[in-house]
Motif scaffolding. Structure first.
Motif, PDB file in Angstrom:
ATOM      1  N   PRO A   1       0.812  -1.219   0.000  1.00 38.08           N
ATOM      2  CA  PRO A   1       0.000   0.000   0.000  1.00 38.08           C
ATOM      3  C   PRO A   1       0.844   1.267   0.000  1.00 38.08           C
ATOM      4  CG  PRO A   1       0.164  -0.827   2.224  1.00 38.08           C
ATOM      5  CD  PRO A   1       0.964  -1.777   1.360  1.00 38.08           C
ATOM      6  N   THR A   2       1.925   1.269  -0.772  1.00 40.37           N
ATOM      7  CA  THR A   2       2.856   2.408  -0.738  1.00 40.37           C
ATOM      8  C   THR A   2       2.941   3.127  -2.077  1.00 40.37           C
ATOM      9  OG1 THR A   2       4.725   0.959  -1.303  1.00 40.37           O
ATOM     10  CG2 THR A   2       4.262   1.303   1.026  1.00 40.37           C
ATOM     11  N   ILE A   3       2.098   2.775  -3.029  1.00 42.25           N
ATOM     12  CA  ILE A   3       2.160   3.374  -4.356  1.00 42.25           C
ATOM     13  C   ILE A   3       1.603   4.797  -4.303  1.00 42.25           C
ATOM     14  CG2 ILE A   3      -0.043   2.353  -5.031  1.00 42.25           C
ATOM     15  CD1 ILE A   3       1.034   2.101  -7.877  1.00 42.25           C
ATOM     16  N   GLU A   4       2.330   5.743  -4.874  1.00 41.51           N
ATOM     17  CA  GLU A   4       1.862   7.122  -4.982  1.00 41.51           C
ATOM     18  C   GLU A   4       1.359   7.397  -6.399  1.00 41.51           C
ATOM     19  OE1 GLU A   4       4.806   9.843  -3.509  1.00 41.51           O
ATOM     20  OE2 GLU A   4       5.197   8.640  -1.723  1.00 41.51           O
ATOM     21  N   THR A   5       2.199   7.188  -7.375  1.00 41.36           N
ATOM     22  CA  THR A   5       1.775   7.282  -8.779  1.00 41.36           C
ATOM     23  C   THR A   5       2.528   6.226  -9.571  1.00 41.36           C
ATOM     24  OG1 THR A   5       3.500   8.891  -9.359  1.00 41.36           O
ATOM     25  CG2 THR A   5       1.374   9.781  -8.637  1.00 41.36           C
ATOM     26  N   ILE A   6       1.935   5.832 -10.684  1.00 39.95           N
ATOM     27  CA  ILE A   6       2.631   4.963 -11.609  1.00 39.95           C
ATOM     28  C   ILE A   6       2.425   5.513 -13.022  1.00 39.95           C
ATOM     29  CG2 ILE A   6       0.693   3.314 -11.732  1.00 39.95           C
ATOM     30  CD1 ILE A   6       2.906   1.130 -12.147  1.00 39.95           C
ATOM     31  N   GLY A   7       3.526   5.858 -13.668  1.00 39.82           N
ATOM     32  CA  GLY A   7       3.472   6.351 -15.040  1.00 39.82           C
ATOM     33  C   GLY A   7       3.703   5.210 -16.017  1.00 39.82           C
ATOM     34  N   ILE A   8       2.944   5.205 -17.086  1.00 39.96           N
ATOM     35  CA  ILE A   8       3.008   4.123 -18.072  1.00 39.96           C
ATOM     36  C   ILE A   8       3.261   4.733 -19.440  1.00 39.96           C
ATOM     37  CG2 ILE A   8       1.754   2.193 -19.109  1.00 39.96           C
ATOM     38  CD1 ILE A   8      -0.012   2.274 -16.492  1.00 39.96           C
ATOM     39  N   GLN A   9       4.381   4.379 -20.029  1.00 42.86           N
ATOM     40  CA  GLN A   9       4.773   4.933 -21.321  1.00 42.86           C
ATOM     41  C   GLN A   9       4.986   3.799 -22.312  1.00 42.86           C
ATOM     42  OE1 GLN A   9       5.278   8.308 -22.460  1.00 42.86           O
ATOM     43  NE2 GLN A   9       5.304   7.158 -24.357  1.00 42.86           N
ATOM     44  N   GLY A  10       4.174   3.770 -23.355  1.00 43.30           N
ATOM     45  CA  GLY A  10       4.382   2.799 -24.407  1.00 43.30           C
ATOM     46  C   GLY A  10       5.525   3.210 -25.319  1.00 43.30           C
ATOM     47  N   ASN A  11       6.010   2.257 -26.075  1.00 44.03           N
ATOM     48  CA  ASN A  11       7.090   2.510 -27.035  1.00 44.03           C
ATOM     49  C   ASN A  11       6.675   1.980 -28.406  1.00 44.03           C
ATOM     50  OD1 ASN A  11       9.435   3.496 -25.221  1.00 44.03           O
ATOM     51  ND2 ASN A  11       8.653   1.682 -24.169  1.00 44.03           N
ATOM     52  N   PRO A  12       5.684   2.625 -29.026  1.00 44.38           N
ATOM     53  CA  PRO A  12       5.122   2.082 -30.266  1.00 44.38           C
ATOM     54  C   PRO A  12       5.988   2.383 -31.488  1.00 44.38           C
ATOM     55  CG  PRO A  12       4.015   4.123 -29.705  1.00 44.38           C
ATOM     56  CD  PRO A  12       4.985   3.844 -28.583  1.00 44.38           C
ATOM     57  N   THR A  13       5.889   1.490 -32.453  1.00 47.23           N
ATOM     58  CA  THR A  13       6.430   1.720 -33.789  1.00 47.23           C
ATOM     59  C   THR A  13       5.277   1.567 -34.779  1.00 47.23           C
ATOM     60  OG1 THR A  13       7.057  -0.620 -34.013  1.00 47.23           O
ATOM     61  CG2 THR A  13       8.741   0.909 -33.190  1.00 47.23           C
ATOM     62  N   THR A  14       5.292   2.379 -35.826  1.00 43.50           N
ATOM     63  CA  THR A  14       4.187   2.404 -36.785  1.00 43.50           C
ATOM     64  C   THR A  14       4.687   2.060 -38.185  1.00 43.50           C
ATOM     65  OG1 THR A  14       3.044   4.098 -35.494  1.00 43.50           O
ATOM     66  CG2 THR A  14       2.337   3.809 -37.768  1.00 43.50           C
ATOM     67  N   ALA A  15       3.937   1.196 -38.852  1.00 42.77           N
ATOM     68  CA  ALA A  15       4.223   0.856 -40.244  1.00 42.77           C
ATOM     69  C   ALA A  15       3.057   1.315 -41.109  1.00 42.77           C
ATOM     70  CB  ALA A  15       4.432  -0.652 -40.395  1.00 42.77           C
ATOM     71  N   THR A  16       3.343   2.051 -42.155  1.00 43.89           N
ATOM     72  CA  THR A  16       2.286   2.531 -43.059  1.00 43.89           C
ATOM     73  C   THR A  16       2.530   2.015 -44.472  1.00 43.89           C
ATOM     74  OG1 THR A  16       3.501   4.575 -43.513  1.00 43.89           O
ATOM     75  CG2 THR A  16       1.920   4.611 -41.694  1.00 43.89           C
ATOM     76  N   LYS A  17       1.441   1.879 -45.210  1.00 42.69           N
ATOM     77  CA  LYS A  17       1.519   1.443 -46.603  1.00 42.69           C
ATOM     78  C   LYS A  17       0.502   2.221 -47.415  1.00 42.69           C
ATOM     79  CE  LYS A  17       2.859  -1.366 -49.964  1.00 42.69           C
ATOM     80  NZ  LYS A  17       4.248  -1.382 -50.486  1.00 42.69           N
ATOM     81  N   TRP A  18       0.999   2.868 -48.461  1.00 47.60           N
ATOM     82  CA  TRP A  18       0.123   3.625 -49.351  1.00 47.60           C
ATOM     83  C   TRP A  18      -0.168   2.822 -50.603  1.00 47.60           C
ATOM     84  CZ3 TRP A  18      -1.717   8.746 -48.744  1.00 47.60           C
ATOM     85  CH2 TRP A  18      -1.340   9.361 -47.539  1.00 47.60           C
TER      86      TRP A  18
END
Length: 208
Positions: free
Chosen positions: A42-59
Motif C-alpha cells: 500500500p505504498t504506491i503514490e503514482t505509476i506512469g506508463i509509457q508505451g514505445n510504439p512503432t508504426t508501419a504505413t503502406k500507401w
C-alpha cells in the motif's frame, strides 16, 4: 444505463502487486510460474506508463491503405513511499550473506517478475492490471540530511515491461465495468498473475 456505456474515469490508485517469476526467467515453451507469495504493497503514490510504439504505413492508389502499430515494451515509472527490503532484493537479484551484497561490473540479466495495480473508478468500479514480464532498471539514489521540518521523501523505481516468451503478452487488463465482467472482482483478478487466455476457464469459471 449499463456501466459499459457510462463515462467513467479513474479516481486514484490502490495497492501495488509484485510476484517474482519462479527461477527468475520465463521460457518459450510454457506459461511462466510465479512464487506463491504475491506482495500487496500500500505504498504506491503514482505509476506512469509509457508505451514505445512503432508504426508501419503502406500507401496504395494514392491512399493510406495500412496504418499498423506495434508496441513491444512499456516503461513503468513508479513513485512510492517504500518497498520492503525482501522485495527489493528479489527484483534486483540480490543474495545477501550476513546482510551484505556485492555488486560488480559484470554483465548480469536481472530477474523477471510481474507487476500489477488496482485503480478505482468514480462509480466504484475498478481497473486491475498485470504486466507479467517486468525487469527493474537499476535505480538512481540520493540521501538527504534531516532537517527540522519532517518529510518522507518519494522514491522512484523505473521498470520495463516486455512480451512473455510464451505468448508475446505484455499486459493483461481487467475492468469491472465491462459487460462480460460477471462474477469477478478486481481483488480476485489480482490474487494470482494472469498471463494467458487459457487460464481464464480455470481461474474464473463463473466469470467467463
Amino acid at each position: 444505463m449499463v456501466k459499459a456505456k457510462e463515462m467513467l474515469y479513474p479516481v486514484g490508485v490502490e495497492n501495488l502487486y509484485i510476484a517474482t517469476m519462479t527461477g527468475g526467467k520465463d521460457t518459450a515453451g510454457a506459461i511462466p510460474t510465479y512464487d506463491t507469495e504475491i506482495y500487496s504493497l500500500p505504498t504506491i503514490e503514482t505509476i506512469g506508463i509509457q508505451g514505445n510504439p512503432t508504426t508501419a504505413t503502406k500507401w496504395a492508389s494514392n491512399m493510406l491503405f495500412v496504418n499498423a502499430t506495434k508496441n513491444s515494451t512499456f516503461t513503468l515509472t513508479l513513485d512510492h513511499t517504500a518497498l520492503p527490503v525482501e522485495v527489493t532484493d528479489k527484483i534486483m537479484g540480490y543474495l545477501a550473506t550476513k546482510g551484505i551484497v556485492f555488486e560488480t561490473s559484470d554483465v548480469k540479466e536481472l530477474p523477471y517478475f510481474a507487476v500489477g495495480f488496482i485503480a478505482p473508478l468514480n462509480d466504484g468500479s475498478k481497473i486491475a492490471r498485470w504486466y507479467p514480464r517486468v525487469q527493474v532498471t537499476p535505480p538512481q539514489e540520493s540521501y538527504t540530511s534531516a532537517t527540522e521540518e519532517s518529510t518522507i521523501p518519494t522514491q522512484q523505481l523505473v521498470m520495463t515491461a516486455s512480451p512473455l516468451l510464451f505468448n508475446k503478452v505484455t499486459k493483461v487488463d481487467f475492468n469491472s465495468a465491462r459487460d462480460s465482467a460477471t462474477g469477478i472482482t478486481a481483488e480476485e483478478f489480482m490474487a494470482q498473475v494472469v498471463a494467458d487466455q487459457s487460464q481464464l476457464e480455470t481461474l474464473f469459471p463463473t466469470g467467463v
